[in-house]
Design a protein around this motif. Structure first.
Motif, PDB file in Angstrom:
ATOM      1  N   HIS A  94      -2.702  -5.749  11.005  1.00  0.00           N
ATOM      2  CA  HIS A  94      -1.299  -5.558  10.615  1.00  0.00           C
ATOM      3  C   HIS A  94      -0.363  -5.857  11.797  1.00  0.00           C
ATOM      4  O   HIS A  94      -0.746  -5.694  12.960  1.00  0.00           O
ATOM      5  N   ALA A 150      -5.112   3.187   8.668  1.00  0.00           N
ATOM      6  CA  ALA A 150      -3.874   3.636   8.024  1.00  0.00           C
ATOM      7  C   ALA A 150      -4.058   3.727   6.513  1.00  0.00           C
ATOM      8  O   ALA A 150      -3.735   4.727   5.891  1.00  0.00           O
ATOM      9  N   ILE A 176       0.880  -1.178   0.000  1.00  0.00           N
ATOM     10  CA  ILE A 176       0.000   0.000   0.000  1.00  0.00           C
ATOM     11  C   ILE A 176       0.911   1.219   0.000  1.00  0.00           C
ATOM     12  O   ILE A 176       1.130   1.867   1.013  1.00  0.00           O
ATOM     13  N   GLY A 201       4.394   7.175  10.145  1.00  0.00           N
ATOM     14  CA  GLY A 201       3.583   6.304   9.297  1.00  0.00           C
ATOM     15  C   GLY A 201       2.522   5.597  10.115  1.00  0.00           C
ATOM     16  O   GLY A 201       2.238   5.972  11.259  1.00  0.00           O
ATOM     17  N   ASP A 249      -2.797   7.081   7.366  1.00  0.00           N
ATOM     18  CA  ASP A 249      -1.517   7.350   6.702  1.00  0.00           C
ATOM     19  C   ASP A 249      -1.680   8.290   5.512  1.00  0.00           C
ATOM     20  O   ASP A 249      -2.074   7.842   4.438  1.00  0.00           O
ATOM     21  N   VAL A 264      -5.043  -4.477   5.945  1.00  0.00           N
ATOM     22  CA  VAL A 264      -3.875  -4.395   5.073  1.00  0.00           C
ATOM     23  C   VAL A 264      -3.904  -5.415   3.934  1.00  0.00           C
ATOM     24  O   VAL A 264      -3.489  -5.119   2.815  1.00  0.00           O
TER      25      VAL A 264
HETATM   26  C1  LIG Z   1       0.270   0.197   5.986  1.00  0.00           C
HETATM   27  C2  LIG Z   1      -0.493  -0.168   7.163  1.00  0.00           C
HETATM   28  C3  LIG Z   1       0.082  -0.094   8.441  1.00  0.00           C
HETATM   29  C4  LIG Z   1       1.516   0.288   8.639  1.00  0.00           C
HETATM   30  O1  LIG Z   1       1.751   1.590   8.147  1.00  0.00           O
HETATM   31  P1  LIG Z   1       3.217   2.111   7.788  1.00  0.00           P
HETATM   32  O2  LIG Z   1       2.961   3.459   7.232  1.00  0.00           O
HETATM   33  O3  LIG Z   1       3.779   1.143   6.801  1.00  0.00           O
HETATM   34  O4  LIG Z   1       3.982   2.141   9.052  1.00  0.00           O
HETATM   35  C5  LIG Z   1      -0.724  -0.399   9.512  1.00  0.00           C
HETATM   36  N1  LIG Z   1      -1.998  -0.759   9.347  1.00  0.00           N
HETATM   37  C6  LIG Z   1      -2.584  -0.835   8.123  1.00  0.00           C
HETATM   38  C7  LIG Z   1      -4.023  -1.223   8.008  1.00  0.00           C
HETATM   39  C8  LIG Z   1      -1.845  -0.539   7.004  1.00  0.00           C
HETATM   40  O5  LIG Z   1      -2.415  -0.622   5.796  1.00  0.00           O
END
Ligand SMILES: *Cc1c(COP(=O)(O)O)cnc(C)c1O
Length: 502
Positions: A197, A281, A96, A155, A308, A254
């Protein structure tokens, strides 16, 4: 040698005189504009090994003396543009990681040039206010109360850590900060679906709670958390004398992009006085779409949310955002006031000293690139881009469903999963699962190495699937329409290679 006195200007080797900065800076921007134009013609990645990649650097020792900035930047631009995996490529759909907004690159340049330290308001007056506005706008975008607390972090992992730690402090009714977990005989317990995740294991470990404290809640056939199982697990822990403190729901998991039944989970959390955290995120920005309002209902009740910007807000890395309903909870978890910091923050009108709201002390100006993108296109711009990404993912799902050599898997938000199934195994796909898993695993590797398209994988119900996640405003229908035949062509070639000879 010229004699130096107090009036001789200092000649620091790192300083670039303004005229030179202008010249090399313009040249760099010109090269980057060409890079953006060239993206669709480039391979997504060279797929080279670490050993080969290292040869581009050589093994020279640290240079004793320097070199001219223009020559250096020309060389570095070529090196980085040619030897990278391009997540800004229109055919990059792995993991992602989004195509990053060009204005974000310019924003990072501006942020680095002025270089405010957004740890304390006094050290970063306008940057702190821009961060505050960015946090409020992100909250507003997803329908969360805009008087929430929040801050920018590196992040999704970091944003989720912030929510977790705020929850732990809020729900521990002893002096956790002084005594730690030793201050209480009861064991903390937390709940999350199996699709969560791995940030969760990381922070359970780092926070000293241990991964055994995680109760894994079952998911249903469409990868959503089962609220009835959640209730069962909480009841079991209460009976055993443990202290349930946190439930983590996913708003776009994720692997598959599933959105958990947030309103139901919120109600259970409230009933048991458990902190309700939402990991959005990846998926939370989709809450801006009116047609998704029902799916995200309950998000507004979260005690904390991770989102994110470097995923579906198309910000360059790194940009995560943690939102917490009650700003005081962040200070409770993170504020220590050392003697060497005398930054006042008493009244409501006072500026935020962000070192008191999260784990970092000195902080960069991450908010600027996000704020610029939000202003460049506004809410409507995001509605359009996110909606288009979802439409492309659905288009892909329909195309793999119709393809004789492909089998469709899941489709949630902008994530579509599928696999290659050779025609002679189609009838017996169940029995041939191990063979198909092996074939599709090799297929992902083969596709990634070729650099024509880039997808990653998901494992769902023991099936190894190819996974395309579209968080990419550069992807067109033509790019998506090309994917099924590319996968089938490579799958066929690979199957011919792997199939035992008759
Ligand atoms: C990408 C993601 C994370 C981790 O995020 P980073 O920016 O890679 O640290 C956590 N939870 C979900 C649902 C994600 O898609």
């Amino acid at each position: 040698m010229k004699k130096r006195d107090a009036t001789t200007p200092r000649q620091a080797p790192l300083n670039l005189p303004a005229e030179e900065f202008r010249r090399v800076g313009h040249a760099l921007v010109d090269r980057l504009a060409e890079f953006f134009i060239s993206l669709p013609e480039r391979p997504v990645t060279r797929g080279e090994s670490p050993v080969t990649t290292r040869t581009h650097l050589g093994s020279a020792a640290l240079p004793a003396t320097g070199m001219a900035a223009d020559e250096l930047l020309a060389e570095a631009t070529q090196l980085v543009c040619d030897q990278s995996l391009h997540n800004g490529h229109p055919r990059f759909w792995g993991y992602i990681t989004s195509s990053a907004a060009p204005i974000g690159a310019l924003g990072d340049l501006l942020a680095a040039a002025v270089n405010p330290n957004v740890g304390a308001w006094q050290l970063a007056p306008i940057a702190s206010e821009i961060e505050g506005q960015t946090v409020r706008w992100i909250a507003e975008m997803i329908g969360y109360p805009t008087d929430c607390g929040g801050l920018m972090v590196s992040g999704g992992n970091a944003a989720n850590f912030v929510g977790f730690l705020a929850a732990r402090k809020a729900k521990a009714d002893w002096d956790l900060r002084r005594a730690g977990l030793y201050g209480e005989p009861r064991r903390l317990a937390l709940y999350a679906s199996k699709e969560t995740h791995t940030w969760l294991q990381k922070i359970a470990d780092l926070a000293g709670i241990g991964t055994d404290a995680i109760r894994w809640v079952d998911t249903n056939r469409v990868q959503q958390m089962e609220p009835s199982h959640l209730e069962e697990l909480i009841a079991g822990d209460r009976k055993a004398g443990h202290l349930p403190f946190l439930v983590v729901a996913g708003a776009g998991t994720v692997s598959t992009g599933a959105v958990d039944p947030l309103a139901e989970i919120a109600a259970i959390a409230r009933q048991h006085e458990i902190w309700f955290h939402v990991d959005g995120a990846y998926g939370a920005p989709a809450a801006v779409l009116p047609e998704w309002a029902e799916a995200f209902r309950g998000l507004e009740q979260a005690d904390s949310i991770a989102l994110d910007p470097h995923k579906w807000l198309y910000s360059p890395l790194e940009a995560g955002c943690a939102l917490v309903r009650d700003p005081q909870r962040l200070r409770d978890a993170f504020s220590f006031r050392p003697a060497y910091y005398e930054f006042e923050e008493a009244e409501a009108e006072a500026g935020a000293n962000y070192y008191e709201y999260g784990p970092q002390n000195s902080r960069g100006f991450r908010a600027l690139k996000v704020w610029l993108a939000l202003r460049q296109v506004g809410r409507d711009g995001y509605v359009q881009m996110i909606r288009d990404d979802i439409a492309l993912a659905r288009r892909l799902h329909a195309a793999v469903e119709a393809h004789p050599e492909l089998e469709a898997g899941t489709q949630h938000l902008s994530i579509t999963t599928f696999r290659y199934v050779p025609p002679e195994l189609r009838r017996s796909a169940g029995e041939a699962n191990a063979t198909l898993n092996e074939l599709n695993r090799a297929l992902v590797t083969r596709l990634q190495e070729r650099g024509e398209v880039f997808v990653s994988n998901a494992v769902i119900d023991d099936r190894y699937l190819l996974r395309a996640c579209i968080v990419n405003f550069r992807t067109t229908r033509r790019d998506i329409d090309a994917l099924p035949d590319i996968v089938a062509r490579e799958g066929r070639a690979l199957h011919a290679q792997l199939r035992p000879r008759e």
